[in-house]
Design an enzyme around this catalytic site. Structure first.
Site, mmCIF file in Angstrom:
data_model
loop_
_atom_site.group_PDB
_atom_site.id
_atom_site.type_symbol
_atom_site.label_atom_id
_atom_site.label_comp_id
_atom_site.label_asym_id
_atom_site.label_seq_id
_atom_site.Cartn_x
_atom_site.Cartn_y
_atom_site.Cartn_z
ATOM 1 N N ARG A 1 4.812 -47.217 -17.017
ATOM 2 C CA ARG A 1 4.938 -48.277 -15.989
ATOM 3 C C ARG A 1 4.271 -49.525 -16.557
ATOM 4 N NH1 ARG A 1 3.640 -43.601 -12.447
ATOM 5 N NH2 ARG A 1 5.116 -43.525 -10.694
ATOM 6 N N SER B 1 16.877 -41.558 -15.024
ATOM 7 C CA SER B 1 15.598 -40.923 -14.740
ATOM 8 C C SER B 1 15.391 -40.999 -13.231
ATOM 9 C CB SER B 1 14.474 -41.646 -15.483
ATOM 10 O OG SER B 1 13.241 -41.060 -15.150
ATOM 11 N N CYS C 1 10.999 -38.635 -13.263
ATOM 12 C CA CYS C 1 9.656 -39.136 -13.539
ATOM 13 C C CYS C 1 8.854 -39.398 -12.274
ATOM 14 C CB CYS C 1 9.714 -40.383 -14.412
ATOM 15 S SG CYS C 1 10.531 -41.762 -13.593
ATOM 16 N N GLY D 1 -7.875 -7.436 4.139
ATOM 17 C CA GLY D 1 -8.775 -7.487 5.295
ATOM 18 C C GLY D 1 -8.247 -8.236 6.506
ATOM 19 N N ARG E 1 -3.490 2.806 8.525
ATOM 20 C CA ARG E 1 -3.772 1.505 7.903
ATOM 21 C C ARG E 1 -2.542 0.607 7.896
ATOM 22 N NH1 ARG E 1 -8.148 2.269 3.878
ATOM 23 N NH2 ARG E 1 -8.687 4.453 3.947
ATOM 24 N N LYS F 1 0.837 -1.200 0.000
ATOM 25 C CA LYS F 1 0.000 0.000 0.000
ATOM 26 C C LYS F 1 0.873 1.252 0.000
ATOM 27 C CE LYS F 1 -3.673 -0.543 2.378
ATOM 28 N NZ LYS F 1 -4.267 -0.968 3.628
ATOM 29 N N ARG G 1 -3.421 -1.635 -6.281
ATOM 30 C CA ARG G 1 -2.545 -2.812 -6.200
ATOM 31 C C ARG G 1 -2.861 -3.684 -7.406
ATOM 32 N NH1 ARG G 1 -5.677 -4.852 -0.881
ATOM 33 N NH2 ARG G 1 -7.691 -5.131 -1.818
ATOM 34 N N ASP H 1 10.466 -42.975 -4.817
ATOM 35 C CA ASP H 1 11.215 -43.934 -4.003
ATOM 36 C C ASP H 1 12.421 -43.282 -3.346
ATOM 37 O OD1 ASP H 1 9.969 -46.506 -3.923
ATOM 38 O OD2 ASP H 1 10.201 -46.579 -6.100
ATOM 39 N N TYR I 1 14.954 -33.356 -19.109
ATOM 40 C CA TYR I 1 13.490 -33.409 -19.169
ATOM 41 C C TYR I 1 12.870 -33.639 -17.803
ATOM 42 C CZ TYR I 1 13.676 -38.552 -18.868
ATOM 43 O OH TYR I 1 13.876 -39.832 -18.453
ATOM 44 N N HIS J 1 -15.029 -8.582 0.728
ATOM 45 C CA HIS J 1 -13.885 -9.352 1.232
ATOM 46 C C HIS J 1 -13.903 -10.825 0.798
ATOM 47 C CE1 HIS J 1 -12.249 -12.049 4.267
ATOM 48 N NE2 HIS J 1 -11.196 -11.261 4.143
HETATM 49 C C1 PEP Z 1 9.534 -43.213 -8.442
HETATM 50 O O1 PEP Z 1 9.878 -43.980 -7.557
HETATM 51 O O2 PEP Z 1 9.698 -41.982 -8.374
HETATM 52 C C2 PEP Z 1 8.876 -43.713 -9.649
HETATM 53 C C3 PEP Z 1 8.551 -42.910 -10.631
HETATM 54 O O3 PEP Z 1 8.562 -45.032 -9.676
HETATM 55 P P1 PEP Z 1 7.267 -45.665 -8.976
HETATM 56 O O4 PEP Z 1 6.433 -44.510 -8.485
HETATM 57 O O5 PEP Z 1 6.607 -46.465 -10.017
HETATM 58 O O6 PEP Z 1 7.884 -46.450 -7.890
HETATM 59 MG MG MG Z 2 10.014 -46.110 -8.041
#
Ligand code: PEP
Ligand code: MG
Length: 844
Positions: free
Chosen positions: A531, A733, A800, A90, A81, A21, A311, A738, A820, A425
């Site tokens: 998977r 990956s 992943c 608020g 204020r 403000k 704002r 896990d 990636y 609000h």
């Molecule tokens: C993981 O472990 O991150 C993974 C992608 O394999 P999953 O979840 O199938 O164990």
């Molecule tokens: Mg796994």
């Protein structure tokens, strides 16, 4: 250290110090708008106040008093204020009309000549001051007001109440009033609702609030006065058209409180055309200057316009996207800025959809209110915020919302109020949360005692279902079906810009040809994780994998394996075809064996028959296969080492499917991924076995195909020895699900049971399986990536685990220079946006 600033000394760049403000008021003063004069006490001063044991130091006191001299208007009437660096609408306190005493009232009356106005302002000040500074209940003042006709008579009665409640005389000295007000605004930083709001919005508790002390202008001066809130564009739809409302003869808090239902802003054009024109000019100037949609508070005193506050406006997800695009196209911001303007989590909300048209036509319309925040919601009616529960689909129905309702709003599916405008609000808070909200539905009569409401000639009891649309403001009886995904052109456009900007490849975790199609439509660039065990959950295939798991070692098992992958080959072909040449990272079996075993007696009988054994023998085989700790049991590539035939046949099926697809004219890029590696020799062994099998296949078919073979990195040991593993892997990956489980010693499945307690006790914030723990799990990822890349210059690195779809984690993976990220198809659009934003932030 300078702790108090005049408006003309500050600017937007000082927002961390002057609050949103204060910084904006200073900035507006700089660009020459009609701003009532004032001073700002800094957030530094607030932090110092708390360090000082909640005391205003002598230096600060002197500095405030000295700077007050720069506000030359006499008599000195000001508002005091709060204003934190991040907007907390608020949540903290405001005191208006500070400066009144009997002499000042007489002085004001001499120029204004409206006794009712002067003394109601004075009385209002006493009650506000008493409530906020001393905690005297407002209703005690209201009771006196109900019984007293003449506002002038209120003054001694109010002061007497103050004295009775506090044991002190009401402070008459203006400067003392201001200092006490500043003190209590600082304290409001730590009131319950402000603390909760900060928690919900991840705002740092140590930031502190600034305090703005500003000359009062009176919207309740006469009938040519008023106050309003206006957005420079429509915050629900994003249309380039001002949107807002005002109240004649009222002060700002009347609008925010939502007690009187205001007039739409367009009406001001008829009522005060010159003021309206000037307002438009100011809005335009502010938007151009701040380069974003503005939420502006203004007051008109006797036909003179004052801008009180501006704002960046909170907006619904759809509006956020449209405004970003429009502003880019109008040349106000760059494409990069437009991409940075849209919160990736909004994209997920946009994909949440609307009611089915057919269901709406058939539904019973109960009534209509103001469409205050878009989206739709279906839930049970609940009249009390405190009773709204987690995991229960609820629509919070209130007369009007107040900051006390915050928790209820956060937990409810949607909000419906009887009173209040689209900028009240509750509406602002709901919109900020991307939550469906309807306000100002005057047709509702709530009966709090019997916990029911009357609307559209019906009685709806608490607990009954209703459906509300924040697009139309319509309220329906019962459950109206919701249709999926509003993936509109604006969203596609901003995503296409994000796509151009981002560096990270965004892949999808997909197991079926259908998922692949959806993910591709959402912009996924191939598969980061398929998977393969998930493919066997379908009814007809589960028997085939059971045959593999339970079949006798040797010929019987091998036959079952061949049959299994013959079946799977078709799925692989469907996936390759739908990918249209994009990379397909297919993970070899990582089955938690117990999930596939027959549990029901009937299934066991069928299985025993299929295997040609007695039920009793089957039970023995099942018992032998049962892991005591399945997550660390005979899973992942441990199975591959025990049964190389399994991985060899699956590798063959993948490459055979790829060759067949290529023959049909589809380009293919397969990657074979080994799960759960803990040791380089383990991977080297499996690599050799699978490669030999594939070489045989090439030999048989007299054709070859490029493919990659790599591994998941999801065990801490694998991170620490990543250099050795990288020598036998084409890619890594990171399986952060896990990896989190094993490095934190938290079960993926069981930690929900106790992590809440950790959060409540302040031991742990957030959800480690949702947003990566950068401090430790992140360190393993960083170390593994560095070692891996040093050992193998061509190593591709991706992720992943579930974290691949989380914007905050994506920022981390961008900083690590990953190639990636991969996430579920529905999260791909927001991941693309997050990847672009991460790139832009990292580049900075
Ligand atoms: C993981 O472990 O991150 C993974 C992608 O394999 P999953 O979840 O199938 O164990
Ligand atoms: Mg796994």
């Amino acid at each position: 250290m300078k702790q108090v600033y005049e408006f003309r000394e500050g600017g937007k760049d000082l927002i961390p110090l002057l609050g949103g403000k204060g910084g904006n008021l200073a900035e507006m003063t700089k660009i020459g708008l009609a701003i009532p004069n004032g001073i700002i006490v800094t957030t530094d001063a607030c932090r110092e106040y708390f360090r000082n044991g909640k005391k205003i130091s002598e230096e600060l006191r002197n500095e405030i008093l000295e700077k007050l001299e720069t506000i030359q208007k006499k008599p000195l009437l000001v508002s005091v204020r709060s204003g934190a660096p991040i907007s907390m609408p608020g949540m903290m306190d405001t005191i208006l009309n500070v400066g009144f005493n009997d002499a000042v009232a007489e002085e004001v009356l001499a120029s204004i000549k409206d006794e009712t106005f002067v003394y109601s302002s004075y009385a209002r000040f006493i009650s506000m001051f008493s409530e906020i500074v001393q905690g005297v209940e407002k209703k005690k003042f209201d009771k006196i007001a109900e019984e007293t006709k003449n506002p002038k008579d209120l003054i001694p009665l109010y002061k007497a109440l103050y004295e009775k409640e506090t044991g002190e005389k009401f402070p008459e000295e203006v400067k003392e009033q201001i200092l006490m007000a500043v003190n209590s605004i600082f304290n409001s930083w730590n009131n319950e609702r402000a603390i909760l709001y900060r928690k919900l919005n991840n705002i740092d508790d140590n930031m502190g609030t600034a305090v703005v002390v500003q000359e009062m202008v009176f919207g309740n001066f006469n009938n040519k006065s008023g106050t309003g809130v206006v957005f420079s564009r429509n915050p629900s739809t994003g249309e380039k058209q001002i949107f807002g409302e005002y109240l004649i003869c009222a002060q700002g808090e009347d609008i925010v409180a939502g007690i009187r239902t205001p007039e739409p802003i367009a009406k001001l054009q008829e009522e005060m055309p010159k003021v309206y024109e000037e307002l438009l000019e100011n809005i335009h100037k502010l938007e151009q200057h701040n380069k974003d949609m503005q939420d502006i508070e203004f007051t008109i005193q006797d036909e003179k316009l004052y801008i009180l506050q501006t704002r960046n406006g909170k907006r619904a997800p759809k509006a956020a996207v449209k405004i970003a695009i429009d502003m880019q196209e109008e040349g106000i911001i760059s494409k990069e800025d437009a991409v940075l303007r849209v919160d990736p989590s909004l994209v997920n909300q946009l994909l949440n959809g609307d009611f089915e048209e057919k269901a709406v036509k058939e539904a019973t319309l109960l009534g209509k209110g103001l469409a205050a925040s878009s989206g739709v919601a279906v839930g049970r009616v609940m009249f009390d915020s405190k009773r709204v529960k987690i995991r229960e689909k609820t629509i919070l129905v209130r007369e009007e919302t107040s900051p006390e309702d915050l928790k209820g709003i956060a937990l409810a599916q949607g909000i419906l109020t009887v009173k209040g405008g689209a900028t009240s609000h509750g509406a602002v808070v709901a919109r900020g949360m991307g939550k469906c909200c309807i306000t100002g539905c005057g047709a509702i009569k709530i009966n709090e005692i019997d916990r029911e409401m009357y609307i559209g000639g019906r009685t709806v009891k608490e607990g009954e279902f209703i459906s509300i649309s924040g697009y139309t403001g319509e309220i329906y009886l019962g459950k109206v079906a919701i249709k999926e995904a509003s993936y509109d052109d604006n969203l596609k456009k901003i995503l296409s810009w994000a796509y151009e900007i981002k560096r990270l490849q965004v892949r999808m975790n997909a197991d079926t040809p259908e998922d692949v199609k959806m993910g591709k439509d959402f912009g996924a660039e191939g598969i980061g994780l398929c998977r393969t065990e998930h493919m066997f959950f379908q009814k007809d295939k589960i028997w085939a994998i059971r045959q593999v798991i339970l079949g006798e070692e040797g010929e019987e098992k091998n036959k079952a394996i061949e049959k299994l992958f013959e079946l799977q080959k078709e799925d692989f072909m469907g996936i390759f075809k739908n990918l249209n040449g994009d990379v397909a990272n297919i993970r070899l079996l990582d089955p938690p064996v117990h999930e596939f075993l027959p549990k029901e007696k009937a299934d066991k009988i069928i299985m025993a028959k299929n295997l040609g054994i007695h039920l009793y023998d089957l039970e023995i085989r099942i018992r032998k296969l049962k892991d005591e700790n399945p997550m660390l049991g005979h899973r992942g590539c441990r199975l591959g080492v025990s049964y190389p035939r399994l991985y060899k046949a699956q590798g063959r099926a993948i490459i055979e499917a790829a060759l067949d697809c290529r023959k049909e004219g589809h380009p293919v890029h397969p990657e074979i991924m080994i799960p759960f590696t803990m040791e380089a020799k383990e991977l080297a062994y499996l690599r050799k076995e699978i490669t030999e099998e594939i070489e045989c296949l090439f030999e048989e078919r007299q054709e070859r195909l490029d493919y990659k073979l790599g591994t998941m990195i999801e065990i801490p040991r694998a991170c620490l020895l990543a250099n050795e593993i990288a020598e036998v892997a084409d890619f890594f990956s990171f399986g952060t699900n896990d990896l989190t489980q094993m490095s934190m010693g938290l079960s993926r499945d069981d930690s929900v049971k106790f992590l809440d307690q950790y959060r409540e006790k302040g031991i742990w914030e957030g959800e480690p399986f949702y947003s990566i723990d950068q401090k430790a799990v992140g360190k393993l990822v960083e170390y593994g990536t560095r070692l891996g890349r040093e050992a193998n210059k061509n190593l591709t690195v991706g992720i992943c685990g579930e974290h691949g779809g989380d914007p905050k984690s994506i920022e981390f993976f961008e900083r690590q220079g990953f190639d990636y990220i991969s996430c579920s198809p529905f999260r791909v659009p927001s991941a693309i946006l997050a990847a672009a934003q991460s790139y832009l932030k990292n580049r900075k």
